[in-house]
Design an enzyme around this catalytic site. Structure first.
Site, short mmCIF file in Angstrom:
data_model
loop_
_atom_site.label_atom_id
_atom_site.label_comp_id
_atom_site.label_asym_id
_atom_site.label_seq_id
_atom_site.Cartn_x
_atom_site.Cartn_y
_atom_site.Cartn_z
N GLN A 1 -6.77 7.38 3.36
CA GLN A 1 -5.62 6.51 3.10
C GLN A 1 -5.07 5.84 4.35
OE1 GLN A 1 -2.75 8.68 0.80
NE2 GLN A 1 -3.85 8.34 -1.10
N ARG B 1 -11.87 5.04 -1.29
CA ARG B 1 -10.49 5.32 -1.70
C ARG B 1 -10.34 6.81 -1.98
NH1 ARG B 1 -7.76 0.54 -4.78
NH2 ARG B 1 -6.34 0.81 -3.06
N ASP C 1 -7.00 2.83 4.99
CA ASP C 1 -7.16 1.92 3.86
C ASP C 1 -6.30 0.66 4.03
OD1 ASP C 1 -7.54 0.69 1.49
OD2 ASP C 1 -6.88 2.37 0.24
N SER D 1 -4.96 -1.22 0.84
CA SER D 1 -3.68 -0.76 0.31
C SER D 1 -2.52 -1.33 1.12
CB SER D 1 -3.61 0.77 0.33
OG SER D 1 -4.43 1.28 -0.68
N TYR E 1 -9.42 2.23 -9.49
CA TYR E 1 -9.21 0.99 -10.21
C TYR E 1 -9.19 1.27 -11.71
CZ TYR E 1 -10.13 -1.72 -5.99
OH TYR E 1 -10.06 -2.26 -4.75
#
Lengths: 470, 537
Positions: free
Chosen positions: B129, B124, B132, B135, B230
């Site tokens: 991104q 992450r 990802d 997500s 997280y």
């Protein structure tokens, strides 16, 4: 036994007075502080009138009752905008009371000796200065007398002569048998009256916060001097507390204006530094004044996220604080973050603006001091300056020839949009041009602050109403 | 280089590894794409659409037998079908793997020398991104959670004023403002609900607000910032405060969406049975953490249950319920990954590439998971870092001004310059000379009294000086009027003259002084009280 009782009572009263001042240090404890003061005073008065020596009740009770009624009426009916006048007037009462006590003590011949006579003389001298000084301050604040400094030629010499004459009279006063020294005492009182009046008359209207706190201090020293005269420790302690309180306030005010206390007391603002200001008129910024109207101001305010209101004496004069609060509420309902920036010398009394805003119900946690908020102007979408001028004058920071150069000011010009509400294009109390008027970010809203605020509130309401029903 | 996209065989899986739009990207990159017949049917992508995008339609073996196999779910082994066995030895598999939970699978991948890239292990970091997929799927899940809730909920989300009466807006509580939580906030706001959101991380406050949600938090200073974006597990005190907050909210809200996950662990229980019980009948709980055990105590993973009149949705297939967009986004993530791996021409595993290194599980009979050297937290909570200033108490004008006059004295006390030492010696010498050099004379009564009063006076000045500096600027006017009232203590001077021991003239003058002083006292205290009453928060 009686002596011990009264001593304990006086000690308790003194402790309560200290607690009272301590309580005033924050909003949460301020009311308790006032109550402590009342308790302390009640103890002191009660202990004194129950003393075995005091027996002329037919004289004393009426004096207390009449005084209480008059005081109550004055306190109940005074408008918050007239607070500076009231405070000044009350100071004068302390002064005259001290003078009267001094005379009565001298006539009564309770004690004698050089030390005692000196104490009486000092008490009357300070009391007399406090009295006339406060009266003049009262008249100036009330507007019955021009706020312009009275600048007699050789005024410093006049003051000096008055002090020297008083000292000579004092030498003459000492050593008379009985009440024989009443003549020099009366002469000195007259000179001190004149001196007090002249001192305050020479101070400009813009310096009134300092003057009022100076007089506050004097009234304390007067009480202290009376304490020495009467051999009363309670008077000494209380007077000293009040005296240092007033002195500190004066210092704070002077710092806020970046001027020395000597400069304020003997200055006659604008004369000492006037020559320098005249020598460099070219430093003034050139530009066009841009006028605006209520509609544009309202549109800007509604579009803004952050708004800071800078109130000044103009708001007090126009009694616009309630309208300002209404506007604040309307804007806050629409999610606009409205805050108030208070300059230490805004208004005519230290903390004057805070009192006015509090009267209008503005919560005190959105009323911030200069140091707390000065950095936030940059991120503020709109600034509303209501009847303030010198405290937002950028030349205090940029123009070394300006009489107010070096005075900390609210840096409103860092905001992209500044509305100046003013009655006219005239300069502020300090008589200094304000280059802020012609800056690009500034819009002038001429007119009475009360009427302008009426317009803004009316327009905000009109715009808010359809939104609420939709 | 052949790229295979097989049909997903998991019974609840409607997604496919790539939409036709994603396939066109693969083709443009130079890959030879084989899509299993009917692979995109459940996601509403017909075979013809893939053909148009440049793929060939083949059977299962053709797609599994490619050099690179793209899947959504990890290879299944059930009902006699072993997907893993159909993948060539040495080939590359890109799919969800969840290596921590599927050790057997990892071992088998290693045995078969398959290069496995786990889409769930993509680091992450900002650069990753675009790859990802967690997500992208969480975003879909958050949105869908609200839609599912709306479907179950028996009223409007938005408040309405109708001729038949007014309907209050629904109140939605979102727990955990990660990608899914934020998507849920946005979706619920879009439907017109009042949205509150809870998160342990202060840094998401602005994100919540920007979506129109209200940020709920507890009054305990503890950052929930964990690594990898997280939230971390919180202290006991914090959790207790959090639970109290939730209990309070439970009575008020209509919809609860929980999204709290702790990586590699069972999801924390945040919505207990008693909270469910205290909710209004007809309320809805959507538990997006159901797959990891659920945030709600009463969640049954994969199912819709009704407990105490509250509908609890434990669906584990939220993204799959929106298979069309989910497949498209997943395919796009895959395209970015393949691009990172060099495209068709230079395809290969580059362990220097931090995205590939993070996601790779097995390569050439080696288990490369977990990756070394974890990345620093991608969200180094900007708030505390950017604003160290508020930590310092904001000094008001008075206390700030206070140290100024004290400084010279402090400096004098601190430094021992020769000048100051000289002054000290001079003072001591003067003292000695006055004490011993002059004739000792007894002080007379008046002098003695004066000196005592002077002591009191100086001490009182000192006390006043110390006390007044702490007064806030806002209270200067009340301070002035209260000190003014107190200086009316001069009344005592007048009062002591009201005695028959002095002449009538003196007593009369004293009485007038009492009168003035009393005006001052009463007026001063009353006006102060009036002023102070106005100050309010």
């Amino acid at each position: 036994m009686e002596y011990a009782l009264i001593t304990v009572a006086y000690l308790a009263a003194a402790v309560f007075f200290i607690l009272s001042l301590r309580g005033l240090s924050s909003q949460e404890t301020a009311r308790a502080g006032n109550t402590y003061g009342i308790i302390g005073m009640s103890i002191a008065v009660f202990a004194t009138i129950t003393a075995s020596e005091v027996d002329r009740y037919w004289l004393l009770i009426p004096a207390l009752v009449i005084g209480a009624v008059i005081g109550r009426n004055m306190a109940a009916k005074v408008a918050m905008t007239a607070m500076p006048e009231l405070v000044a007037l009350l100071h004068s009462f302390v002064g005259i009371a001290a003078v009267l006590v001094g005379y009565a003590t001298y006539i009564s011949q309770k004690k004698s000796g050089t030390v005692f006579e000196v104490e009486i003389f000092v008490d009357v001298f300070i009391g007399a200065i406090t009295f006339t000084g406060s009266v003049i301050a009262y008249l100036k604040l009330k507007g019955s007398m021009s706020g312009k400094p009275l600048l007699l030629p050789a005024r410093h010499l006049i003051n000096l002569a008055a002090v020297v004459a008083s000292l000579l009279l004092g030498r003459w006063f000492i050593g008379f048998e009985g009440s024989g020294g009443i003549a020099p005492l009366i002469l000195m009182t007259l000179i001190a009256f004149a001196l007090g009046a002249h001192l305050v008359a020479a101070i400009g209207g813009a310096d009134m916060p300092v003057v009022v706190s100076m007089l506050n201090s004097y009234s304390g020293w007067t009480a202290s001097a009376a304490g020495f005269m009467l051999g009363n420790d309670l008077l000494i302690v209380t007077g000293a507390l009040v005296g240092s309180s007033g002195a500190i306030l004066s210092i704070i005010m002077c710092r806020a204006m970046n001027r020395s206390i000597v400069n304020v007391i003997f200055g006659g603002f604008g004369t000492d530094s006037g020559a320098a200001a005249d020598a460099a008129p070219s430093a003034a910024e050139e530009g066009e004044i841009q006028e605006t109207d209520v509609t544009e101001v309202v549109a800007k305010l509604q579009a803004a996220k952050n708004v800071i209101v800078v109130p000044g004496y103009g708001m007090a004069v126009a009694r616009a604080q309630h309208k300002v609060f209404e506007m604040t509420e309307l804007l806050r309902d629409q999610g606009v973050n409205v805050r108030f920036a208070i300059h230490p010398v805004a208004g005519r009394l230290p903390g004057h603006m805070n009192v006015l805003l509090a009267e209008a119900n503005v919560p005190y946690d959105i009323v911030l001091e200069m140091d707390e908020i000065n950095e936030d102007f940059e991120s503020t979408d709109a600034v509303l300056v209501i009847g303030a001028n010198d405290i937002v004058n950028p030349s205090a920071m940029t123009d070394a020839s300006s009489p107010i150069y070096g005075m900390p000011v609210l840096e409103v010009w860092n905001s992209p949009f500044v509305v100046m509400m003013k009655r006219s294009r005239a300069t502020g109390y300090a008589g200094v041009d304000n280059p802020l008027f012609v800056r690009d970010c500034t819009r002038m809203l001429f007119g009475d602050a009360g009427e302008s605020m009426d317009g803004i509130v009316g327009e905000l309401r009109a715009k808010a109403a359809p939104a609420a029903t939709a | 280089m052949k790229l295979g996209i097989p049909k997903e065989t998991h019974q609840d899986e409607r997604r496919v590894a790539a939409s036709p739009a994603a396939v066109r990207r693969f083709v443009d990159m130079g890959f030879d794409v084989v899509v299993e017949s009917n692979a995109g049917e459940a996601a509403s992508y017909p075979d013809d659409a893939y053909r148009e995008a440049g793929a060939t339609i083949g059977d299962g073996d053709a797609s599994f037998g490619a050099d690179v196999v793209l899947k959504v779910r990890a290879p299944l082994a059930q009902d006699g079908t072993d997907e893993l066995a159909r993948i060539r030895e040495g080939a590359t598999l890109v799919s969800y793997v969840f290596p921590a939970q599927n050790e057997d699978l990892v071992e088998r991948l290693r045995e078969r020398k398959i290069t496995a890239i786990a889409m769930d292990q993509v680091p992450r970091i900002t650069r990753a991104q675009k790859v990802d997929s967690l997500s992208s799927m969480a975003n879909i899940a958050g949105y869908r959670a609200v839609i599912e809730a709306a479907n179950e909920f028996g009223s409007f989300f938005t408040g309405q004023f109708t001729a038949a009466g007014k309907v209050p807006p629904a109140k939605v509580l979102v727990i955990g403002a990660g990608v899914a939580g934020l998507a849920a906030i946005g979706a619920a706001r879009g439907l017109g609900a009042i949205v509150r959101a809870f998160d342990t991380r202060e840094s998401v406050r602005d994100q919540i607000k920007s979506l129109g949600g209200e940020f709920l938090t507890v009054e305990i200073e503890e950052s929930g910032e964990g690594k990898g974006g997280y939230a971390k597990t919180m202290s006991k005190e914090f959790i207790e405060a959090e639970m109290a907050l939730f209990r309070e909210q439970a009575k008020d809200v209509d919809i609860v969406v929980t999204t709290a996950l702790v990586p590699g662990k069972r999801a924390p229980i945040l919505w207990t049975a008693d909270m469910v019980e205290s909710m209004k009948p007809g309320s809805v709980v959507v538990d997006l953490a159901a797959e990891q055990g659920g945030n709600c105590e009463l969640t049954e993973p994969g199912k819709r249950v009704v407990k105490h009149g509250v509908r609890i949705l434990g669906y584990t297939d939220m993204p799959s319920r929106m298979a069309t967009v989910a497949s498209d986004l997943y395919g796009t993530n895959l395209a970015h990954l393949l691009d990172e791996m060099g495209g068709a021409k230079d395809f290969g595993v580059d362990l220097e590439n931090d995205i590939v290194r993070g996601a790779i599980v097995t390569h050439e009979s080696e288990v490369l998971w977990p990756p070394p050297a974890p990345q620093p937290a991608p969200q180094p909570s900007p708030e505390p870092a950017a604003k160290p200033a508020p930590a310092e108490p904001k000094p008001s004008a008075a206390p700030k001004a206070a140290p100024a006059p004290a400084q010279p004295e402090a400096a004098a006390a601190a430094s021992t310059s020769p000048v100051k030492i000289a002054i000290g010696i001079a003072l001591a010498a003067a003292w000695l000379w006055l004490r011993f050099g002059t004739e000792p004379s007894p002080a007379n009564g008046a002098t003695r009294e004066l000196l005592q009063h002077l002591t009191v006076f100086v001490l009182a000045c000192f006390v006043g000086w110390q006390v007044i500096w702490s007064v806030t600027a806002a209270l200067h006017t009340p301070l002035m009027s209260v000190t003014n009232a107190i200086s009316g203590i001069i009344v005592v001077g007048g009062l002591v003259l009201a005695t028959t021991k002095v002449g009538t003239a003196a007593a009369l003058i004293g009485a007038v002084a009492v009168l003035f002083a009393t005006i001052n006292i009463v007026g001063g205290f009353l006006v102060t009280r009036r002023m102070l009453r106005m100050f309010h928060k």
